[in-house]
Design a protein around this motif. Structure first.
Motif, mmCIF file in Angstrom:
data_model
loop_
_atom_site.group_PDB
_atom_site.id
_atom_site.type_symbol
_atom_site.label_atom_id
_atom_site.label_comp_id
_atom_site.label_asym_id
_atom_site.label_seq_id
_atom_site.Cartn_x
_atom_site.Cartn_y
_atom_site.Cartn_z
ATOM 1 N N MET A 37 -4.097 -2.070 8.410
ATOM 2 C CA MET A 37 -3.353 -3.161 7.848
ATOM 3 C C MET A 37 -2.176 -2.467 7.089
ATOM 4 O O MET A 37 -1.304 -3.095 7.139
ATOM 5 N N GLY A 38 -2.584 -1.376 6.441
ATOM 6 C CA GLY A 38 -1.478 -0.973 5.452
ATOM 7 C C GLY A 38 -1.595 -1.524 4.270
ATOM 8 O O GLY A 38 -2.262 -2.244 3.913
ATOM 9 N N LEU A 39 -0.555 -0.950 3.418
ATOM 10 C CA LEU A 39 -0.462 -1.464 2.000
ATOM 11 C C LEU A 39 -0.123 -2.987 1.985
ATOM 12 O O LEU A 39 0.735 -3.302 2.974
ATOM 13 N N GLY A 40 -0.536 -3.540 1.158
ATOM 14 C CA GLY A 40 -0.279 -5.017 0.967
ATOM 15 C C GLY A 40 -0.789 -6.131 1.465
ATOM 16 O O GLY A 40 -0.954 -7.243 1.050
ATOM 17 N N TYR A 41 -1.755 -5.674 2.305
ATOM 18 C CA TYR A 41 -2.894 -6.744 2.754
ATOM 19 C C TYR A 41 -3.751 -7.358 1.694
ATOM 20 O O TYR A 41 -4.505 -6.620 0.941
ATOM 21 N N LYS A 42 -3.927 -8.710 1.750
ATOM 22 C CA LYS A 42 -4.628 -9.339 0.781
ATOM 23 C C LYS A 42 -5.966 -9.988 1.704
ATOM 24 O O LYS A 42 -5.825 -10.607 2.487
#
Length: 357
Positions: free
Chosen positions: A150-155
């Motif tokens: 998913m990488g950075l920023g996934y909530k």
């Protein structure tokens, strides 16, 4: 240091890639860079051949050549942003041996970064009291793989999404899985099992399960607290499940050994002559020990053992001495409805005595 003047980007790439017959091979270029440039040149040649085949009957314009040169120059730098499947992997040397040079990703992921990630995961597990055995789940590593993709920023999903939409999705998946078992039930036959129990709210529940060589599948749980579990009521409940599973698929039914279940089993055999009913073996053994426990000699022995157990656990020093001799092992205290545990508790002192000797 030897200097090479002129030649352009093509000769420079050939120098780094070590292409023989054109320029001298670079002796200091890393193996990964050399492999990456070689793949870039091969891709350029493949594209050029494809363009020539498409325009073999005409005169290709100069823009095609310019495009090829532009892609050749930018390929090593822009390939990481391509969304085409498998493109990025072509620019790195394969690592198949244990002594091979590590790939770029493993170099970037330093021990400090891995330790930080591990600490965050373990802190969450400890905070919400997740069992450490959860790391042995077959779904644990796939979870980590999906999070990394998913990488950075996934909530992560919130409480309401997990208990609502996502839970319903998994319920539907389980239903589809159970429906897939129907082909196995039809081919090999199956056994319908009923397990009656009482929960903490004193509700009388009956779980229905289907066993086949592939796996056991939970079908339904029925709350029978509103009515007495008569033979007729149990027969209607069983008949409903039999019709759902398919009478032609069921060859065997297993229930408790109480009188109402026995009567319901006989009614099912009469309704479906090809289905054979039998009582649960574990329940039969449990009832046998219950009857043995009613013998006066056994009742007195169990009563003395219960008094000893109560005394030990109500006095700190005797309990401490007991644990010293048992090396920390506890006395098995019988549960209210598990008659067999009485005999296990009585057998425990004899077994411990032999171990101490």
């Amino acid at each position: 240091m030897k200097q090479i003047k002129g030649g352009g980007i093509t000769r420079f790439k050939a120098h780094l890639a070590g292409v023989k017959g054109q320029v001298e091979k670079c002796k200091k270029v890393p193996a990964d860079i050399q492999h990456q440039i070689q793949k870039s040149i091969e891709e350029m040649k493949s594209k050029k051949r494809k363009v020539e085949e498409e325009y073999e009957d005409g005169n290709p314009c100069d823009e095609v050549t310019d495009l090829l040169h532009t892609q050749l120059i930018e390929a090593p730098h822009t390939s990481t942003s391509q969304k085409g499947k498998g493109r990025i992997g072509n620019y790195f040397m394969p690592r198949t041996t244990s002594g091979a040079q590590p790939i770029l990703k493993s170099v970037i992921q330093s021990k400090e970064v891995i330790e930080k990630c591990d600490l965050a995961i373990s802190k969450w597990m400890i905070d919400v009291s997740v069992s450490f055995d959860a790391t042995n789940s077959a779904y644990y590593q796939p979870l980590m793989d999906n999070l990394c993709s998913m990488g950075l920023g996934y909530k992560g999903p919130n409480y309401y999404r997990v208990r609502g939409h996502l839970l319903n999705k998994w319920v539907e998946d389980v239903k589809k899985l159970v429906n897939d078992y129907r082909s196995i039930w039809k081919r090999t036959g199956c056994t319908l099992m009923a397990d009656g129990w009482t929960d903490r709210s004193r509700r009388t529940l009956i779980n229905f399960l289907v066993y086949c060589p592939k796996a056991s599948a939970f079908i339904k749980s029925v709350d029978a607290s509103h009515a007495s579990k008569t033979a007729d009521l149990l027969f209607k409940l069983f008949k409903e499940i039999v019709l759902y599973v398919g009478p032609e698929n069921i060859v065997h039914i297993v229930t408790d050994n109480t009188a109402n279940y026995v009567a319901a089993g006989r009614l099912l055999e009469r309704e479906f002559p090809h289905i054979y009913w039998s009582p649960c073996a574990a329940h039969c053994i449990n009832l046998m020990f219950q009857d043995i426990g009613k013998i006066p000699e056994v009742t007195d022995t169990v009563s003395h053992a219960a008094n000893i157990t109560k005394y030990l656990y109500n006095h700190c020093h005797p309990l401490y001495l007991m644990r010293q001799f048992t090396h920390g092992k506890e006395i098995l205290r019988p549960a209210p409805t598990r008659f067999v545990t009485n005999f296990i508790a009585l057998h425990w002192p004899k077994r411990m005595h032999l171990e101490l000797l």
